[in-house]
Design a protein around this motif. Sequence first.
Motif, PDB file in Angstrom:
ATOM      1  N   PHE B 153       0.708  -1.245   0.228  1.00 19.75           N
ATOM      2  CA  PHE B 153       0.101  -0.082  -0.016  1.00 19.75           C
ATOM      3  C   PHE B 153       0.657   1.292  -0.131  1.00 19.75           C
ATOM      4  O   PHE B 153       0.227   2.616   0.092  1.00 19.75           O
ATOM      5  CB  PHE B 153      -1.217   0.019   1.062  1.00 19.75           C
ATOM      6  CG  PHE B 153      -0.554  -0.277   2.473  1.00 19.75           C
ATOM      7  CD1 PHE B 153      -0.961  -1.281   3.048  1.00 19.75           C
ATOM      8  CD2 PHE B 153       0.298   0.450   3.388  1.00 19.75           C
ATOM      9  CE1 PHE B 153      -0.528  -1.765   4.466  1.00 19.75           C
ATOM     10  CE2 PHE B 153       0.875   0.502   4.575  1.00 19.75           C
ATOM     11  CZ  PHE B 153       0.108  -0.962   4.932  1.00 19.75           C
ATOM     12  N   LEU B 160      -1.481   4.219   3.728  1.00 19.98           N
ATOM     13  CA  LEU B 160      -2.711   3.735   3.637  1.00 19.98           C
ATOM     14  C   LEU B 160      -3.882   4.496   4.248  1.00 19.98           C
ATOM     15  O   LEU B 160      -4.932   4.435   3.467  1.00 19.98           O
ATOM     16  CB  LEU B 160      -2.377   2.610   4.512  1.00 19.98           C
ATOM     17  CG  LEU B 160      -3.844   1.670   5.037  1.00 19.98           C
ATOM     18  CD1 LEU B 160      -4.420   1.054   3.913  1.00 19.98           C
ATOM     19  CD2 LEU B 160      -3.591   0.527   6.239  1.00 19.98           C
ATOM     20  N   TYR B 180      -8.147   4.352  -6.735  1.00 21.32           N
ATOM     21  CA  TYR B 180      -7.729   3.335  -6.239  1.00 21.32           C
ATOM     22  C   TYR B 180      -8.334   2.028  -6.499  1.00 21.32           C
ATOM     23  O   TYR B 180      -7.928   0.638  -6.510  1.00 21.32           O
ATOM     24  CB  TYR B 180      -6.560   3.221  -5.201  1.00 21.32           C
ATOM     25  CG  TYR B 180      -5.525   4.114  -5.575  1.00 21.32           C
ATOM     26  CD1 TYR B 180      -4.584   3.833  -6.038  1.00 21.32           C
ATOM     27  CD2 TYR B 180      -5.602   5.486  -4.840  1.00 21.32           C
ATOM     28  CE1 TYR B 180      -3.288   4.740  -6.268  1.00 21.32           C
ATOM     29  CE2 TYR B 180      -4.728   6.508  -5.013  1.00 21.32           C
ATOM     30  CZ  TYR B 180      -3.457   5.958  -5.993  1.00 21.32           C
ATOM     31  OH  TYR B 180      -2.486   6.762  -6.132  1.00 21.32           O
ATOM     32  N   SER B 185      -5.833  -5.984  -6.585  1.00 19.14           N
ATOM     33  CA  SER B 185      -4.833  -6.411  -6.151  1.00 19.14           C
ATOM     34  C   SER B 185      -3.658  -6.942  -6.740  1.00 19.14           C
ATOM     35  O   SER B 185      -2.266  -6.811  -6.578  1.00 19.14           O
ATOM     36  CB  SER B 185      -5.235  -7.085  -4.822  1.00 19.14           C
ATOM     37  OG  SER B 185      -6.030  -6.552  -3.977  1.00 19.14           O
ATOM     38  N   ALA B 220      -8.236  -1.200  -3.568  1.00 19.87           N
ATOM     39  CA  ALA B 220      -8.894  -0.194  -2.347  1.00 19.87           C
ATOM     40  C   ALA B 220      -9.276  -1.074  -1.493  1.00 19.87           C
ATOM     41  O   ALA B 220      -9.485  -0.980  -0.433  1.00 19.87           O
ATOM     42  CB  ALA B 220      -9.613   0.670  -3.098  1.00 19.87           C
ATOM     43  N   CYS B 223      -7.077  -2.503   0.766  1.00 19.50           N
ATOM     44  CA  CYS B 223      -6.839  -1.309   1.675  1.00 19.50           C
ATOM     45  C   CYS B 223      -7.618  -1.289   2.734  1.00 19.50           C
ATOM     46  O   CYS B 223      -7.158  -0.874   4.018  1.00 19.50           O
ATOM     47  CB  CYS B 223      -6.530  -0.242   0.780  1.00 19.50           C
ATOM     48  SG  CYS B 223      -5.239  -0.122  -0.144  1.00 19.50           S
ATOM     49  N   LYS B 224      -8.884  -1.486   2.463  1.00 17.61           N
ATOM     50  CA  LYS B 224      -9.735  -1.424   3.569  1.00 17.61           C
ATOM     51  C   LYS B 224      -9.726  -2.535   4.516  1.00 17.61           C
ATOM     52  O   LYS B 224      -9.740  -2.158   5.687  1.00 17.61           O
ATOM     53  CB  LYS B 224     -11.124  -1.339   2.859  1.00 17.61           C
ATOM     54  CG  LYS B 224     -12.561  -1.203   3.755  1.00 17.61           C
ATOM     55  CD  LYS B 224     -13.612  -1.350   2.968  1.00 17.61           C
ATOM     56  CE  LYS B 224     -14.870  -1.146   3.848  1.00 17.61           C
ATOM     57  NZ  LYS B 224     -15.109  -2.530   4.835  1.00 17.61           N
ATOM     58  N   SER B 227      -6.833  -1.472   6.801  1.00 15.52           N
ATOM     59  CA  SER B 227      -7.336  -0.375   7.651  1.00 15.52           C
ATOM     60  C   SER B 227      -7.974  -0.905   8.938  1.00 15.52           C
ATOM     61  O   SER B 227      -8.131  -0.355  10.174  1.00 15.52           O
ATOM     62  CB  SER B 227      -7.961   0.452   6.830  1.00 15.52           C
ATOM     63  OG  SER B 227      -8.723   1.543   7.603  1.00 15.52           O
ATOM     64  N   THR B 231      -2.052  -3.185  10.084  1.00 12.74           N
ATOM     65  CA  THR B 231      -1.305  -3.246   8.990  1.00 12.74           C
ATOM     66  C   THR B 231      -0.231  -4.366   9.224  1.00 12.74           C
ATOM     67  O   THR B 231       0.585  -4.654   8.213  1.00 12.74           O
ATOM     68  CB  THR B 231      -0.755  -1.967   8.542  1.00 12.74           C
ATOM     69  OG1 THR B 231       0.254  -1.452   9.801  1.00 12.74           O
ATOM     70  CG2 THR B 231      -1.893  -1.014   8.168  1.00 12.74           C
TER      71      THR B 231
END
Lengths: 482, 482
Positions: B153, B160, B180, B185, B220, B223-224, B227, B231
């Motif tokens: 990320f 992030l 994004y 991925s 994205a 990434c969520k 989050s 991480t």
Amino acid sequence: MTQTPTSKDGCVWRATTGLRKGLPSKAVHSSSANLHEEYDVIVIGAGFTGLTAARDLYPHAKTLLIDARDRIGGRTWTSNLDGQEFEMGGMWVHWWQTFMWGELVKYELHKNITTASGTTVPEKVYSRNKNVLEVNEEEGFDERLDQLIAKFFDIDGLSLRDIVDHPYDTFHKREIFQKYDKMTSQERIDALDIEDTDKIFLATFISNFGLTTADQIGFAEACKWFSLTGTTSMNIKDTMGLYKLGNGGMTSLANAIFDEYEGDRIFNSPVKRVTQTASCATVETEAGVAFKAKYVICTIPLNVLKDVEFSPPFSPLRAEACAVGHPGRGGKILYTITPPEPPFMSSSTLPTDLSFLFTTHENTAGDSGYLVSFVHTDSKIRDFSDADAVKAAFRAMVPETCKSEIKEYIYHDWRNDPYAQGTWCCFEANYSTRYLEELQSKHGERVIMASSDYADGWRGCIDGAIEQGIRSAMTVKKLIKF
Amino acid sequence: MTQTPTSKDGCVWRATTGLRKGLPSKAVHSSSANLHEEYDVIVIGAGFTGLTAARDLYPHAKTLLIDARDRIGGRTWTSNLDGQEFEMGGMWVHWWQTFMWGELVKYELHKNITTASGTTVPEKVYSRNKNVLEVNEEEGFDERLDQLIAKFFDIDGLSLRDIVDHPYDTFHKREIFQKYDKMTSQERIDALDIEDTDKIFLATFISNFGLTTADQIGFAEACKWFSLTGTTSMNIKDTMGLYKLGNGGMTSLANAIFDEYEGDRIFNSPVKRVTQTASCATVETEAGVAFKAKYVICTIPLNVLKDVEFSPPFSPLRAEACAVGHPGRGGKILYTITPPEPPFMSSSTLPTDLSFLFTTHENTAGDSGYLVSFVHTDSKIRDFSDADAVKAAFRAMVPETCKSEIKEYIYHDWRNDPYAQGTWCCFEANYSTRYLEELQSKHGERVIMASSDYADGWRGCIDGAIEQGIRSAMTVKKLIKF
């Protein structure tokens, strides 16, 4: 638009007009027009514990919510002054604070979160070490803290999870927890093979868990915090020092819960006495009004319980726990300065008066800057109306290059508030071991004790308050049903 | 003690007796003896979304809970077989999974958490890279993964938090998120300057977010996940691969919620059609029984919605979202082997059939070892009753030195389950951007759509289901009140 009512709580000092008591707040509410003499349940205290308990119970039981103040929220409330929102008590929110986050999403308030500039992207980080104010660039600060935290709980070859593997079940590993509960955080820091300046730096950080000093915070208690927040300084700042609620503040959450509650309520009614017999409980106010109920949920803060008469009395162990109380007894001051300062975060410990001071985002007026600070439990400032002392406390937290003038400050002196007698709860060494289970137990058959001060999870936080409210409501729901 | 009832769901295969359909479970319940023709609210689906919605609404509205199956829990249920508890679907719990944790504590079930040995302290970690099974010592594994995740990320100089600063508010930074969200991925991994073996290693890890391949998981979206979970690989494993519920399993939570619900319920009643007019909504079952209500909460899984008739029909955009669905369409197999293997965790991606396989703690019988696995969405195993194929899938995930024999396996073939048509939800690239807000919106004025599949927070998890149940109940409560 109706005018925002004014609470008797809080004070504002202005350079122009001096001191004025009371602050406007949407947390102020009226009592029910008609009250009854008998209820199924009386909930004492309209802080977050009492609010959630009452809300969860009212569909199932005839409920009365009673509070000593003219407002809801307990140690968490938002004042509205000149178009600004000021959090006078609890303020931090995050999605890892389980119960509070659940409520925020339930009421669709979670999209209102915002940040405090001083903790998000501080340009400067100050830490006062006795008489020297250190200026740190943000970058090195986190790495240094991370290394110190890792050393802090790397004890006897154990990992953090070996000591606290389950932060919501304090005694999950009873023997090992109680062993390390004997030690203070300061004792642990003193035993570390690190520089003296690092010891003070780490002690200052950990002292903020309780707004006290590291010798008043149990080592196992500190481990529990790290277990809840994650173990890196970034995680810790994220979960308990970054996000706050915009667009109405924490009182918007309190009001959302209170709006859902349809039972009776009475304000301005400090409780004097709670009596129970085999068949019912009676709650008497200072004004001499008595209400009867099958069950009482008592959410009176730990440090206040000693001043309320319980008949029959508390067990000797609970009475002792109440007499000792928790050590956090500071207060909150919010400064308005002109001109604003660039974002910064400053932290310190005794003999400095303020534990921390940081800029917030409430900078809507171009020439004003807003700052949040907490006065240390053992600060020499005993009276927040002493403007000279309060201004000097600010100066000690910023470099001499800061020439901004303090136009105004508002405060809630939680220590001297008879219905709080303290700030947030963080236990001393051995306190959990001795008292936690006793404090959480029912008093007799009819009085259910519930408070953020002895929550299992985020003890001392709004989250812990909601945890206790939800759990005590379930307890009473089962008692009523069977 | 009453005997545990048997659900039609799930299957058990034994070396001795072959295949038997149906498994015992405390999730099986009876319909109400007397049903009405009209309700205030009908909740379709007794998974965690429907259970919490019904529980929250019944004190305020005459409520009917309806489910196609003979049991509660939807894609999460516990089977009780020969004194063992087997989680046939969702299983991971953690205090950072906000809504689920709140429910666990509310019902005092949180003290029952336990761990899975293969994910807690694996002695070996295998990862299959095409035709080679790599054996990693646990220690190097985490560090390697942490470095790869950090690179994943670290894009365009952003952090992030720049992409997903608020995991419960997907479009909080709409422009950047949507930018994004266009990328898969796999595309992100391919763009990294790392070894090919590391690319496969990282892709395998990320593919587990959706039980698919990294090209079917939006960047994205991934990434969520980071989050929400933190991480580091340790945080991720802790929050979604370490703690499970002992002493009754996830069905004990479903039953706690269901026990609190006092409204009507009807099982074994797949819904055929949902009709709405200006004044009411009608729900018709496959058996031709019709119920009317002011409002309907529809918790039917995303991949199933296309098979239910809605009149008036869905908007073209929602219909398209339902036709596309989410890509996770695997199944779960739990193996019993003899003798047990030391704790291990094995993960892989196509063309291997199993996405992961790990030992659990349910090793109460001395000569038996228990293992959990998920069959990959694109596995070539189309029929889990094919014992030879299922056994071969196991062999591909362990070294040849493992000589343990498969005594038994039980499974839930979620892909071919008409009321699930998939496992957990993780969106493909661009899916959130195109469809999320449409899926979350009401269908007409009377049908509130709610599902873990389009939750805001822990989408695809039990936590997301409860989030949706609590929020949809609040929505209906407000509609009924005004």
